[in-house]
Write an enzyme that holds these catalytic residues in place. Sequence first.
Site, mmCIF file in Angstrom:
data_model
loop_
_atom_site.group_PDB
_atom_site.id
_atom_site.type_symbol
_atom_site.label_atom_id
_atom_site.label_comp_id
_atom_site.label_asym_id
_atom_site.label_seq_id
_atom_site.Cartn_x
_atom_site.Cartn_y
_atom_site.Cartn_z
ATOM 1 N N ILE A 175 0.974 -1.200 0.083
ATOM 2 C CA ILE A 175 -0.001 0.113 0.140
ATOM 3 C C ILE A 175 0.696 1.224 0.083
ATOM 4 C CG2 ILE A 175 -1.721 1.230 1.157
ATOM 5 C CD1 ILE A 175 -2.810 -1.379 2.001
ATOM 6 N N HIS A 176 1.057 1.841 -1.083
ATOM 7 C CA HIS A 176 1.716 2.820 -1.423
ATOM 8 C C HIS A 176 1.085 4.148 -1.530
ATOM 9 C CE1 HIS A 176 1.041 2.661 -5.732
ATOM 10 N NE2 HIS A 176 1.321 1.484 -5.765
ATOM 11 N N ALA A 177 1.422 5.170 -2.161
ATOM 12 C CA ALA A 177 0.870 6.515 -2.158
ATOM 13 C C ALA A 177 -0.407 6.625 -2.883
ATOM 14 C CB ALA A 177 1.495 7.652 -2.832
ATOM 15 N N ALA B 15 -2.955 4.168 -0.986
ATOM 16 C CA ALA B 15 -3.160 4.830 0.721
ATOM 17 C C ALA B 15 -4.148 6.022 0.528
ATOM 18 C CB ALA B 15 -1.915 5.252 1.111
ATOM 19 N N GLU C 19 -5.844 -0.724 -7.857
ATOM 20 C CA GLU C 19 -4.637 -1.021 -8.583
ATOM 21 C C GLU C 19 -4.764 -2.227 -9.449
ATOM 22 O OE1 GLU C 19 -0.659 -0.182 -7.118
ATOM 23 O OE2 GLU C 19 -1.679 1.741 -7.564
#
Length: 87
Positions: free
Chosen positions: A14-16, A19, A87
């Site tokens: 869970i990146h930018a 998130a 995603e």
Amino acid sequence: MVSKKVIVVNKQGIHARPAGELAKICKNCKSETVLLVGERVINPKSVLNIMAAAMRCGTEITVQCDGENEKEELEMLVKAIESGLGE
């Protein structure tokens, strides 16, 4: 209060971007919502808090909701995380 465990499925964790999507969903929740990652309690309404938790692919997290619409909001959050948050 209701809670459910879920596994992060995003290959890059869970990146930018995911998130931000999770925080956006949580900001619309009427119930008190937290994520439990190991020993840490995370406020999911903050993108920075979510990213600081460094949730990688395969990380088990517990989603907790307490308050109005808690069951519906818990299911909504679990489905969003299981689907990869766009995603």
